[in-house]
Design a protein around this motif. Structure first.
Motif, PDB file in Angstrom:
ATOM      1  N   ALA A   1     -41.054  70.692   0.027  1.00  0.00           N
ATOM      2  CA  ALA A   1     -41.070  70.189   1.335  1.00  0.00           C
ATOM      3  C   ALA A   1     -42.466  70.753   2.298  1.00  0.00           C
ATOM      4  O   ALA A   1     -42.732  70.456   3.330  1.00  0.00           O
ATOM      5  CB  ALA A   1     -39.853  71.004   2.369  1.00  0.00           C
ATOM      6  N   ALA A   2     -43.260  71.591   1.664  1.00  0.00           N
ATOM      7  CA  ALA A   2     -44.510  72.003   2.271  1.00  0.00           C
ATOM      8  C   ALA A   2     -45.604  70.897   2.428  1.00  0.00           C
ATOM      9  O   ALA A   2     -45.749  70.194   1.421  1.00  0.00           O
ATOM     10  CB  ALA A   2     -45.133  73.384   1.402  1.00  0.00           C
ATOM     11  N   PRO A   3     -46.235  71.051   3.641  1.00  0.00           N
ATOM     12  CA  PRO A   3     -47.276  69.946   3.964  1.00  0.00           C
ATOM     13  C   PRO A   3     -48.466  70.115   3.144  1.00  0.00           C
ATOM     14  O   PRO A   3     -48.754  71.592   2.631  1.00  0.00           O
ATOM     15  CB  PRO A   3     -47.279  69.982   5.400  1.00  0.00           C
ATOM     16  N   LEU A   4     -49.377  69.351   3.075  1.00  0.00           N
ATOM     17  CA  LEU A   4     -50.719  69.308   2.333  1.00  0.00           C
ATOM     18  C   LEU A   4     -51.878  69.438   3.279  1.00  0.00           C
ATOM     19  O   LEU A   4     -51.764  68.741   4.462  1.00  0.00           O
ATOM     20  CB  LEU A   4     -50.895  68.349   1.257  1.00  0.00           C
ATOM     21  N   ASP A   5     -53.003  70.127   3.067  1.00  0.00           N
ATOM     22  CA  ASP A   5     -54.080  70.047   3.772  1.00  0.00           C
ATOM     23  C   ASP A   5     -54.982  69.006   3.545  1.00  0.00           C
ATOM     24  O   ASP A   5     -54.746  68.032   2.739  1.00  0.00           O
ATOM     25  CB  ASP A   5     -54.940  71.510   3.865  1.00  0.00           C
ATOM     26  N   GLU A   6     -56.249  68.912   3.906  1.00  0.00           N
ATOM     27  CA  GLU A   6     -56.989  67.736   3.742  1.00  0.00           C
ATOM     28  C   GLU A   6     -57.605  67.611   2.343  1.00  0.00           C
ATOM     29  O   GLU A   6     -58.053  66.517   1.979  1.00  0.00           O
ATOM     30  CB  GLU A   6     -58.172  67.749   4.836  1.00  0.00           C
ATOM     31  N   ASN A   7     -57.468  68.861   1.690  1.00  0.00           N
ATOM     32  CA  ASN A   7     -57.921  68.820   0.154  1.00  0.00           C
ATOM     33  C   ASN A   7     -56.782  68.686  -0.698  1.00  0.00           C
ATOM     34  O   ASN A   7     -56.833  68.839  -2.159  1.00  0.00           O
ATOM     35  CB  ASN A   7     -58.726  70.218  -0.133  1.00  0.00           C
ATOM     36  N   GLY A   8     -55.507  68.545  -0.112  1.00  0.00           N
ATOM     37  CA  GLY A   8     -54.533  68.085  -1.221  1.00  0.00           C
ATOM     38  C   GLY A   8     -53.762  69.572  -1.711  1.00  0.00           C
ATOM     39  O   GLY A   8     -52.886  69.542  -2.278  1.00  0.00           O
ATOM     40  N   ALA A   9     -54.250  70.716  -1.015  1.00  0.00           N
ATOM     41  CA  ALA A   9     -53.460  72.037  -1.464  1.00  0.00           C
ATOM     42  C   ALA A   9     -52.055  72.157  -0.698  1.00  0.00           C
ATOM     43  O   ALA A   9     -52.305  71.595   0.453  1.00  0.00           O
ATOM     44  CB  ALA A   9     -54.566  73.236  -1.175  1.00  0.00           C
ATOM     45  N   ILE A  10     -51.438  72.884  -1.159  1.00  0.00           N
ATOM     46  CA  ILE A  10     -49.873  73.072  -0.572  1.00  0.00           C
ATOM     47  C   ILE A  10     -50.291  74.317   0.546  1.00  0.00           C
ATOM     48  O   ILE A  10     -50.827  75.231   0.176  1.00  0.00           O
ATOM     49  CB  ILE A  10     -48.823  73.605  -1.169  1.00  0.00           C
ATOM     50  N   GLN A  11     -49.671  73.793   1.889  1.00  0.00           N
ATOM     51  CA  GLN A  11     -49.652  74.974   2.768  1.00  0.00           C
ATOM     52  C   GLN A  11     -48.391  75.646   2.671  1.00  0.00           C
ATOM     53  O   GLN A  11     -47.457  75.136   3.625  1.00  0.00           O
ATOM     54  CB  GLN A  11     -50.330  74.368   4.382  1.00  0.00           C
ATOM     55  N   TYR A  12     -48.343  76.552   2.271  1.00  0.00           N
ATOM     56  CA  TYR A  12     -47.100  77.753   2.454  1.00  0.00           C
ATOM     57  C   TYR A  12     -46.622  78.194   3.672  1.00  0.00           C
ATOM     58  O   TYR A  12     -47.732  78.549   4.672  1.00  0.00           O
ATOM     59  CB  TYR A  12     -47.203  78.845   1.202  1.00  0.00           C
ATOM     60  N   SER A  13     -45.696  78.144   4.202  1.00  0.00           N
ATOM     61  CA  SER A  13     -44.995  78.777   5.354  1.00  0.00           C
ATOM     62  C   SER A  13     -44.764  80.060   5.273  1.00  0.00           C
ATOM     63  O   SER A  13     -44.753  80.715   4.086  1.00  0.00           O
ATOM     64  CB  SER A  13     -43.683  77.967   5.738  1.00  0.00           C
ATOM     65  N   ARG A  14     -44.459  80.790   6.108  1.00  0.00           N
ATOM     66  CA  ARG A  14     -44.070  82.462   6.538  1.00  0.00           C
ATOM     67  C   ARG A  14     -42.859  82.790   5.716  1.00  0.00           C
ATOM     68  O   ARG A  14     -42.721  83.357   4.884  1.00  0.00           O
ATOM     69  CB  ARG A  14     -44.348  82.827   7.653  1.00  0.00           C
TER      70      ARG A  14
END
Length: 443
Positions: A283-296
């Motif tokens: 469910a985590a979103p991706l940044d502009e480079n396609g990397a996963i942005q993990y939440s707190r």
């Protein structure tokens, strides 16, 4: 009280301990402030980055040379060639952070050369399954035993710094105890639950994080008199330990270790945590480079997961330390079997128990504790038939299978009926007594 420090060795000289000196590790809990935690976590990340750069450089070189197995002859570049390419790998970290990454990488390459280089090239199990089902063509990354990239979430968060010009010290100030290390001149709060050797020389410190806990392992050299081995050993002071999947061991007195199986206790909870982490990752979103942005929340769950595994590991080590301490105190000779635990761990039905009970770690503890106390540690030959031989008459039961938990002697004049593991423990004890008799050490 300050721990005495060694005189620094000149570069290029071989470091050897004086006669009668030993090296031991002392582990303590440390309690860094929030600002110190940030600096430590940054150091862990920089160490991981340098290590991964070494791995990437090795993979590129192996791919270019068409590597198909055999010994790896790889010239490891200096870490300065890596740090100058990235601005964040600066002097705010201890230089040993980068040097430790190089040392660990060299150890990983050496381990491959010692374990896998002489064998035909092997691929990881996941790659083999894809090769059989999908026609997958394996790459360098799929070769078993090669150094692997360290992941941010699952890596060992640690680094080792060496003693240089008294830069590592344990100090007492105003009733508190602190660890002073490079880049931490103000000191990190330390819980000294047991004293360090008064005449010890502090060689190096390894700082690591387990979940939300921070620990330090201090390597200390100190003088220690070598205890002579006991010469006269009576038969009742010899014990044989037969490996048991469920109970860790069964001894020659018929007693079981009653191991707690600590991994099995957390297995269900670990499975639920893994599912939760997988859902958060999907469910985590991706940044502009396609990397996963993990939440707190994801990080909190990962910390809880690591703390759960650390607790299980500490419970296991605590049990093994206490039991090995008890055995080496009560007996003058300990006999164990030389099992190939690596092969046992690869068996589908036995592997999890082998990893859970830590019998290999238990044997190591028995060995060094017996040596310190002047006791005898005897390893039976790998092909000694401890399970198939009758402990009463010596007859061999060659058709004994793993499912036979009760040993029934096939000798018509004996017909002994005994628990399989107890019988093996008795045979190991007899083996140890024979070895001691050959050495002239039994009463």
């Amino acid at each position: 009280m300050n721990v005495q420090l060694e005189t620094p060795h000149r570069k290029g000289t071989k470091k050897t301990l004086p006669e009668g000196w030993v090296t031991l590790g002392y582990q303590y809990a440390i309690f860094p402030t929030d600002e110190q935690k940030e600096r430590l976590n940054r150091a862990f990340g920089c160490e991981r980055k340098v290590y991964n750069e070494y791995v990437a450089h090795l993979y590129t070189e192996l791919e270019a040379s068409g590597f198909t197995g055999g010994f790896i002859r790889h010239k490891v570049p200096n870490y300065t060639e890596i740090t100058r390419r990235f601005a964040f790998l600066d002097r705010s970290n201890d230089s040993f952070v980068y040097n430790d990454a190089k040392r660990r990488f060299q150890a990983a390459v050496q381990k491959y050369n010692e374990t896998f280089a002489r064998k035909p090239i092997q691929y990881k199990k996941k790659a083999r399954n894809r090769m059989n089902t999908e026609g997958y063509i394996p790459s360098i990354r799929d070769i078993k035993g090669l150094p692997q990239f360290h992941q941010k979430k699952n890596a060992k968060h640690s680094y080792t710094t060496n003693q240089t010009n008294q830069n590592i010290r344990v100090i007492h100030e105003n009733g508190a105890i602190f660890l002073r290390a490079p880049k931490f001149p103000e000191g990190i709060s330390l819980q000294l639950h047991r004293p360090l050797p008064a005449e010890g020389l502090l060689k190096k410190a390894t700082i690591r994080r387990e979940g939300e806990r921070y620990l330090v392992s201090l390597s200390i050299d100190f003088p220690s008199e070598k205890v002579k081995k006991k010469h006269n050993v009576s038969a009742d002071k010899v014990i044989g330990l037969d490996y048991s999947q469920a109970d860790l061991y069964v001894d020659s007195e018929g007693r079981k270790a009653n191991y707690g199986r600590y991994y099995r206790l957390i297995e269900k909870r670990q499975r639920r945590m893994n599912k939760s982490l997988a859902r958060k990752k999907n469910a985590a979103p991706l940044d502009e480079n396609g990397a996963i942005q993990y939440s707190r929340n994801d990080q909190k769950q990962m910390n809880a997961y690591q703390a759960l595994l650390a607790k299980s590991k500490n419970q296991r080590k605590d049990f093994l330390h206490k039991r090995s301490y008890q055995i080496t105190n009560e007996y003058d000779a300990i006999v164990v079997e030389d099992l190939d635990l690596t092969n046992l761990a690869q068996m589908r039905k036995l592997g999890k128990n082998v990893h859970d009970n830590g019998f290999g770690m238990f044997r190591t503890m028995l060995q060094y504790k017996a040596e310190r106390k002047g006791k005898h540690y005897i390893v039976a030959d790998r092909y000694f038939p401890s399970s198939k031989q009758c402990s009463q008459c010596g007859h061999l039961h060659n058709n004994l299978s793993l499912s036979d938990r009760v040993y029934v002697c096939q000798n018509d004049t004996c017909c002994t009926k005994i628990d399989r593991d107890y019988n093996a423990g008795l045979n190991l004890k007899h083996y140890g007594i024979c070895v001691l008799k050959e050495q002239g050490r039994t009463l």
